[in-house]
Design an enzyme around this catalytic site. Structure first.
Site, mmCIF file in Angstrom:
data_model
loop_
_atom_site.group_PDB
_atom_site.id
_atom_site.type_symbol
_atom_site.label_atom_id
_atom_site.label_comp_id
_atom_site.label_asym_id
_atom_site.label_seq_id
_atom_site.Cartn_x
_atom_site.Cartn_y
_atom_site.Cartn_z
ATOM 1 N N ARG C 111 -15.031 10.293 16.037
ATOM 2 C CA ARG C 111 -13.941 8.697 16.035
ATOM 3 C C ARG C 111 -14.567 8.373 14.963
ATOM 4 O O ARG C 111 -15.464 8.081 14.005
ATOM 5 C CB ARG C 111 -13.897 8.471 17.113
ATOM 6 C CG ARG C 111 -15.526 8.306 18.066
ATOM 7 C CD ARG C 111 -15.119 6.760 18.943
ATOM 8 N NE ARG C 111 -16.412 6.698 19.559
ATOM 9 C CZ ARG C 111 -17.690 5.825 20.180
ATOM 10 N NH1 ARG C 111 -15.548 5.462 21.208
ATOM 11 N NH2 ARG C 111 -19.195 5.801 20.912
ATOM 12 N N CYS C 115 -10.786 6.503 6.775
ATOM 13 C CA CYS C 115 -10.757 6.091 5.599
ATOM 14 C C CYS C 115 -10.142 4.607 5.629
ATOM 15 O O CYS C 115 -9.113 4.940 5.590
ATOM 16 C CB CYS C 115 -10.799 6.525 4.692
ATOM 17 S SG CYS C 115 -10.482 5.573 2.496
ATOM 18 N N ASN C 149 -11.645 0.428 17.715
ATOM 19 C CA ASN C 149 -12.587 0.068 18.802
ATOM 20 C C ASN C 149 -13.978 0.803 18.001
ATOM 21 O O ASN C 149 -13.990 0.713 17.223
ATOM 22 C CB ASN C 149 -12.356 1.845 19.394
ATOM 23 C CG ASN C 149 -13.392 1.095 20.605
ATOM 24 O OD1 ASN C 149 -13.963 0.753 21.498
ATOM 25 N ND2 ASN C 149 -14.593 2.832 20.380
ATOM 26 N N GLU C 150 -14.970 -0.616 18.407
ATOM 27 C CA GLU C 150 -16.454 0.072 17.194
ATOM 28 C C GLU C 150 -15.494 -0.017 16.598
ATOM 29 O O GLU C 150 -17.273 0.546 16.005
ATOM 30 C CB GLU C 150 -17.187 0.983 18.070
ATOM 31 C CG GLU C 150 -17.397 0.133 19.787
ATOM 32 C CD GLU C 150 -18.201 0.924 20.611
ATOM 33 O OE1 GLU C 150 -18.962 1.904 20.196
ATOM 34 O OE2 GLU C 150 -18.933 0.554 21.512
ATOM 35 N N CYS C 155 -16.797 4.487 4.240
ATOM 36 C CA CYS C 155 -16.753 5.798 3.442
ATOM 37 C C CYS C 155 -16.760 5.573 1.550
ATOM 38 O O CYS C 155 -16.259 4.646 1.229
ATOM 39 C CB CYS C 155 -14.995 5.637 3.864
ATOM 40 S SG CYS C 155 -14.185 6.505 2.788
ATOM 41 N N GLU C 307 -17.421 -4.326 27.454
ATOM 42 C CA GLU C 307 -18.495 -2.655 27.938
ATOM 43 C C GLU C 307 -19.494 -3.135 28.287
ATOM 44 O O GLU C 307 -19.762 -3.585 27.906
ATOM 45 C CB GLU C 307 -18.458 -1.482 26.707
ATOM 46 C CG GLU C 307 -16.994 -1.480 25.878
ATOM 47 C CD GLU C 307 -16.486 -0.066 25.113
ATOM 48 O OE1 GLU C 307 -18.054 0.720 24.790
ATOM 49 O OE2 GLU C 307 -15.636 -0.379 24.448
ATOM 50 N N TRP C 315 -25.484 9.139 25.319
ATOM 51 C CA TRP C 315 -26.531 8.941 23.572
ATOM 52 C C TRP C 315 -27.605 8.995 23.978
ATOM 53 O O TRP C 315 -27.670 8.430 22.203
ATOM 54 C CB TRP C 315 -25.295 8.763 23.575
ATOM 55 C CG TRP C 315 -24.486 7.617 23.537
ATOM 56 C CD1 TRP C 315 -23.658 6.565 24.262
ATOM 57 C CD2 TRP C 315 -25.466 5.843 22.986
ATOM 58 N NE1 TRP C 315 -23.682 5.647 24.521
ATOM 59 C CE2 TRP C 315 -24.471 5.026 23.580
ATOM 60 C CE3 TRP C 315 -26.289 5.840 22.513
ATOM 61 C CZ2 TRP C 315 -24.780 3.816 23.353
ATOM 62 C CZ3 TRP C 315 -26.081 4.115 21.676
ATOM 63 C CH2 TRP C 315 -25.840 2.858 22.655
ATOM 64 N N LYS C 356 -20.173 12.677 29.063
ATOM 65 C CA LYS C 356 -18.672 13.553 30.056
ATOM 66 C C LYS C 356 -20.390 12.865 30.782
ATOM 67 O O LYS C 356 -20.398 12.966 32.815
ATOM 68 C CB LYS C 356 -18.613 14.776 30.435
ATOM 69 C CG LYS C 356 -19.732 15.527 29.941
ATOM 70 C CD LYS C 356 -19.637 16.990 30.452
ATOM 71 C CE LYS C 356 -21.022 18.084 30.855
ATOM 72 N NZ LYS C 356 -21.186 18.774 29.255
#
Lengths: 672, 672, 672
Positions: C111, C115, C149-150, C155, C307, C315, C356
């Site tokens: 995600r 660019c 999102n975030e 790039c 969040e 992670w 997950k």
């Protein structure tokens, strides 16, 4: 005996006025002149300013810089500016950029960024050098040419691949010879066409950055890359020589930098110069070794210390400032080992760019009331007073250590036996042990004759894995004639293609050393092995040879209850009039000291006992000698100086007492 | 009961005479024959020599090699040479090279370098295998085919991408099924066309080398890559079988190598073979576990030890030599666990190439007066005398440990809960605890039936995160019928697509284990948790389950003053006639030993107490049993051998006393 | 005083029903409603589901989701789904994918993969946002827009290169100005055409990931990258506003995330929101600092905690669960620092995908009998009862700490003097020392006026290397007017282009601080320097300034026997009505505490002594104040609460005694 092309002791360094408005130039002249600075290295990174497109050259700014320096009686070391490409050239001719080890063609950035085999780069770099020589070469004040800057790196593009194949054809003539030399039947690599050969990068035969499938291929690519850059230098040199047949030419080297075979390079230079950048924790012995290596490149001739930092660097992890006196100490250490110039990077600290935190003679404070300037000016006064006395000295070493770039490459490409084996480290261990006793050392290449070696009592070849043609003969003759030879584990393993010389290690040195090293065990970290060496307990690490005496006498044996207990690890063999020592492990410092003590005693090597951290180095002249007594530490040292009693310390004119207190980083220079 | 295709105990290894002049070949024959070596594995890396262009094949050198070996009565393991591409092929057909994980298409180099889905490679590799079979397959002395070499790695090129899509269509039929299986609504990955799917490398869905956006995608790419290489093997096998319908076919595997699902591969092989390369610090239990895994690949049938080094390797960081006796000890350990051959890499040490420091039977010393040759010859004599007695043995294990490559991949792709979770390590902890008590173990796949499991008292499934269809049923039946099952934290989490099985961990094992693992805490380094296990204080690390008993009985609870104090961490549940244990943390060695002691006692598992580091392994034959008593240490061991008193040590014919001193690396083989 | 756009205290989080069958949706509604959850953030990663090709949009599933949520009276935070590309778009329009720092154009995956300068992405992302606004913007229940999102990453493709050149032309107008700003004469980088400029990635001017040839270029590329993503946000915002002029718009930020200049971003948002993911060992002070930074983005206005995880993440290397009470504690800490919502990632735990193992309100157990749900429900009850009392509070800080992204970039691009210098770490050391004394702090940008600063007694600018135009004036006015200013080593070095401000460090702060920092020594690890600070022995690390007082008074001097012994390291200068402190090293904790104590005393700063690990934070309202007393530790704390004696703990209605036992992670909220 004149060995140096300069009549003045050059004291200066890189000056980049093109980064500054002109009002600053004048200010610099005044501050620098006051500090007795008499030299400026200019035009190092000005290519893009000198040439704004294919045919537009503008030397007006450089003219002004040269004019100003002339006015202030500065000597000029004139660089050719080809160490960094102009952006327009990279944009217009992408062949000038390099393809890196990972196979990526770069766009534009940094420096050291030109493909050495780029036709565009070759054309324009030589053209610029020629134009500079035509314009400035006749000037009295231009005392030296400085081609490019810190040559290094490698390229893996198609231009390089093609040039490599040409280089290979010249070397091997036939693919059969190449297949044999590279041992290509290994992993089914037989080549049937020169075009099948690709550069050994990460998309080819490299195994990570450190290893390779075929050592012959990768060592040859190292040789080719060194030669390719050397060809760039030669091409600029020839362009210069068309207009300026006399001014000496150099390029600034980098000590034990791995990428270039500096012994080969030095043959193309009129004088060696190098950039010395010790980190905060670099041992003094390693700095000294690099100076000696640089001196050795042209067989003992003095060199230029082209760059050192007045205080801190910026690109180390920890860029400590130099302590008070330390810059002066390092400068005299350089002179003691053969430097006939002292130059800084740089004279004025940049406002921007990646080096903005790299110190300079004139700092961002922009005035002269700084410690750096005080220390620079003190050194400047001393050099102005005594500089010419330091010049053209000789080092009369009875000991030589072999340093060989082919071996450097082959040794470090080796996969096994122990990942901790690094060439410079292994060489330095021998150098350092001699240095602790202040024994003078020459760093020498392998292509000397027995006659060349005749002046030495002792020749040391640490981990000389690759033994090129003629080397064994030369060394055998040296020993036969009474010389002492020392070599180690992993010496005598392979030929010039890094193919093993069959018949038992150390191969060509087996007869000479009277020993057969059947096995080379690898010791993991913290698994050292204990030895008994002349009744002293010492230890070995990293590797442990399991050897059999074949005429040699054991001086140390393994003490450990491992299977090789009692096996010889240090041995000596009589050969002709001389002796050959063989060391089968990485001795600890105590072991090395015992060994060096034995050599000193046996060969009556000149040496100078001194307190820990105090170096005594002698430089000899036609009529006198200079003893450089240097406290390399930040502590006081109380030293027995009775050997110098009554003689004069050049730097203060005072007579030496029998006992001397050396302050931190203190230096005595005794003229005798 | 004949399980091995060979009638002689093969003792030999890789021989690469194509790297040497022919005078060396004869010398090798003599030295090797003297050491009782009777086998040579040839033609492993000769593709470029056999085929110099599309249609030019030249087998004359190989003919000579075969002729010479035949003359000296060597058995031949004939490799197909396809483990490394010819350079000309890579030059002419760039599709044969691989595109790596970082998206870079390679040019030419190393080995393991062929794209498995390259049409060019597929064509020429099968063609070569066929030609070899046609030419040499009929020969008596050719006792085994060795396809390629150490298959491994993966490719991410367009050919692979296309083949992957075909593989996926075959598996999923519809994109809906694939989207469901891969859970593609996560991070908006819904696919509408097969062509949208790209290999999950660093330019795709990989998250570094270890993790991935979609586990289903990445596990499938692992399966596909394993299958792609397997297809290469099958294609060569079919080519061989067209000319040689009988000679057994193998390829050399690599123990717990992650890239290939060896259980699937073994189905295509006539005999399993593998290369055992322990590092200096690899525990004996891990070597043993890998042997048992290799034996398990074909349900207990003996395997070939295709490669081991006579002494040191070259590609480890620290390549220690094998101690005296250690190579023999490791050889007997292999035999004890099911090896019916002992083969080396290699018979003669290469002069060049990256493996030149890898030891061989004939070293660079180029004669037979070496320790390696003495030890090889001693082993050769023993194998000549007793080898056939070792062959065709069986391991009668009452304990099985599940090892599953799908789970290996899914488990290690998991992001969280703790970076230190590694599959082989977790499996090995259980194996090692049993090994310490000399309990025989079979390593088994997940696709067995309850009948297959019937022969075991105990089945252990460490961290069996992915539970494929049928597995739960099989295990439940096994336990219902009286079996003991052991599983752990992170078992029973997900289905064959690595999608979580809902309803509370351990999912399909929840009922069986009578426990609900509500949370899986991750313990940072050095933050172990204390447990009370049967009145003993032990500790857990890495993860700590917070569980609720649902019928099970707690055997150990947390002792720490953290919030989960008192929660069950080791528990047992009665289920049918059997029991299911659940372990909620990584137990320390003491905890594992307590647990294994309990299992031994409870199930009366055959086990053999012995001094620390002494392995006792039993191999059973139609009429007799052999007890291999192996001192895996470099120290003496004083052992109670009263259980063998009066029986004969096969290796020296002497009767066993009630007490035996085992020298370092000593081996007794008691025939009973 | 209403500052928050919401009338209800939003308690909810990300909900991804598109990953689930519809029977699960209803189950979720019930479980979540029972836990008093009243908000769902939806449509975060649904782009591929909403748009299956250029012109095929299908909102039917989203319609159903919205309908269901409406039915259950949920507030909706509606995301635009543009944080992850559809696969079909990447396949069809390769310009939507990014080219990474290493120069590789990605295919499709993960995600944050678009660019920002891709015409295709710009077109379709805005179109989708517009369609969503048109369809759902009018709904009462849609209380907030959540764009993408975030946002993050960068790039380096050709589209970006072109856009960068346009950005540069707008900024510099002429290449002369750019060459001057970037100091391009360094390493011969003079640009003659805008097209010669390439993005500073690994194929350009980057020196590894952390450094750069030209700081001006790389800092500008950071600014440009931040602006490029911000333009994406603005473009979606404008598309929304065409249909929905009122619903507040946000995007979820990430605290001190380096890539985006959040102060600039916040100007485009109606409300700030952010995602707080502390690791198991993140200090409470750092969490608090990030909350304060987020509150500071819009000058003290409350923010959304968009969040947090109910328990563990997946992670991190070690994803510890939150201890009982810890999630509630962290929630109240957020509220205490300005959060007016509490939202989780996520409401239901995914079955697949890389997250997950990331915990959620509804876990894989798939029911509500979990610790997480009990703790969520407890918090839900409290928020339902008191939530509106928490909202619209203000933090009345007398202390401000400057945080500046331009400086963040320039400071960390610096090569030298010490690799351990990290911006957030240096800022946090000051924040943490104030936090230990419970002194309220505002995090402020540099573009405030002296008036803006007027409300503070104390402004701290740690390592403010880059001093942009106007900053010095503002701070001088602040101090002249009686303010206290604190700054440190490496402040005041460079201008907005990161070119050094000449004349001696700290440049523009030299007069203000009355000190000249002549040298900045770098201290290697473990080589700390001892200081004497108000008669206390403390130590400094990392760097040590060697300074000269120019009017300031020394408060601490070096004690070490290094050359700078006695030099001032902490000093204070009177300036106008105020004072300026200058700290020349990284003080240890004791040194920082001494310093903060002095500031507290001198400026009578409001502070709240408390046991170690107990935070006291005050939030002020029109009519009342709330004191949040938070035990951040997993231990009991016995606290003197006499200052609150008799007042009511909002959370349990009980009166406070003079002494209170705080259980692990306990929270008191005293209304006053």
């Amino acid at each position: 005996m004149k060995q140096t092309p300069f009549t003045t002791f050059l004291f200066g360094g890189d000056w980049n006025p093109e980064q500054w408005p002109k009002e600053i130039w004048l200010k610099d002249m005044q501050i620098l002149s006051n500090a007795q600075i008499n030299e400026a290295t200019i035009n190092v990174f000005s290519w893009a300013q000198l040439q704004s497109s294919e045919d537009d050259y503008d030397f007006s700014t450089l003219d002004e810089i040269v004019r100003l320096l002339t006015q202030y009686n500065f000597h000029i070391v004139l660089a050719t500016s080809t160490g960094a490409l102009p952006a327009w050239m990279a944009k217009k001719y992408s062949d000038v950029a390099r393809t890196d080890f990972y196979g990526r063609h770069h766009r534009y950035g940094e420096r050291h960024n030109a493909c050495p085999n780029s036709p565009t780069f070759q054309k324009y770099s030589a053209r610029l050098a020629g134009k500079l020589a035509e314009r400035y070469g006749y000037l009295e004040c231009v005392v030296c040419w400085h081609i490019s800057n810190e040559y290094g790196g490698a390229c893996y593009c198609e231009h390089c691949a093609k040039a490599f194949r040409v280089w290979l054809k010249n070397k091997y003539r036939t693919l059969d010879a190449l297949n044999e030399a590279w041992y290509t039947h290994f992993w089914g690599h037989t080549f049937y066409d020169w075009d099948e050969i690709v550069p050994p990068n990460d998309l080819g035969d490299a195994i990570g950055e450190d290893h390779t499938t075929l050592s012959g291929l990768s060592v040859d690519y190292r040789r080719f890359s060194s030669d390719s850059l050397l060809n760039n230098l030669i091409s600029e040199k020839e362009a210069i020589r068309r207009f300026d047949p006399v001014t000496p030419i150099t390029t600034n080297m980098m000590g034990t930098y791995k990428g270039l075979d500096y012994f080969k390079w030095a043959k193309e230079l009129d004088i060696v110069s190098w950039d010395s950048y010790p980190a905060y924790d670099t041992p003094a012995s390693l700095i000294a070794m690099k100076h000696d290596l640089m001196r050795g490149l042209k067989n003992g001739r003095p060199f230029m210390l082209m760059e050192q930092t007045p205080s801190q660097q910026n690109w180390q992890p920890y860029n400590a400032v130099k302590q008070p006196g330390q810059m002066r100490e390092l400068s005299y250490q350089a002179i003691a080992h053969g430097a006939d110039t002292i130059q800084y990077f740089q004279l004025r600290q940049s406002r921007g760019g990646t080096e903005k935190f790299h110190s300079a003679v004139i700092s961002h404070a922009d005035h002269d009331a700084t410690r750096i300037l005080r220390e620079t000016a003190q050194l400047g006064q001393e050099l102005a007073a005594y500089g010419t006395q330091f010049m053209n000295g000789q080092t009369k070493a009875k000991v030589a250590i072999i340093f060989d770039w082919d071996n450097y490459w082959a040794f470090e490409y080796s996969s096994g036996p122990n990942v901790e084996l690094k060439y410079v480290d292994q060489v330095h261990r021998y150098y350092a042990a001699l240095y602790r006793e202040n024994v003078a050392v020459d760093m020498i290449p392998t292509d000397l004759t027995a006659d060349d070696l005749g002046k030495y009592d002792l020749v040391i070849a640490p981990v000389l894995m690759m033994v090129k043609p003629g080397v064994t003969d030369t060394i055998e003759k040296f020993v036969t004639g009474g010389g002492t030879f020392v070599t180690t584990f992993l010496s005598g393993i392979s030929d010039e293609h890094d193919n093993v010389i069959m018949g038992g290690y150390p191969g060509p040195f087996r007869k000479l050393c009277g020993i057969w090293a059947e096995e080379i065990d690898a010791l993991p970290p913290k698994e050292n092995v204990n030895l008994l060496f002349s009744d002293h307990a010492v230890s070995g690490s990293i590797v442990a040879n399991i050897s059999h005496l074949e005429g040699a006498q054991a001086l140390a044996v393994y003490e450990d209850n491992v299977f090789y207990k009692g096996a010889p690890v240090v041995s000596v063999n009589s050969f002709g009039q001389g002796k050959a020592y063989y060391i089968g492990t990485v001795l600890d410092e105590k072991g090395m000291d015992l060994f060096v003590d034995r050599l000193i005693e046996e060969r009556h090597l000149p040496h100078y006992p001194a307190p820990k951290g105090v170096e005594i180095t002698v430089r000899s002249y036609d009529d006198y000698q200079l003893y450089f007594v240097i406290n390399n530490t930040k502590e006081m040292r109380n030293m027995d100086t009775s050997r110098f009693e009554g003689k004069i310390n050049l730097l203060n004119g005072a007579p030496i007492s029998s006992q001397t207190i050396l302050r931190p980083y203190d230096v005595l220079i005794v003229r005798d």
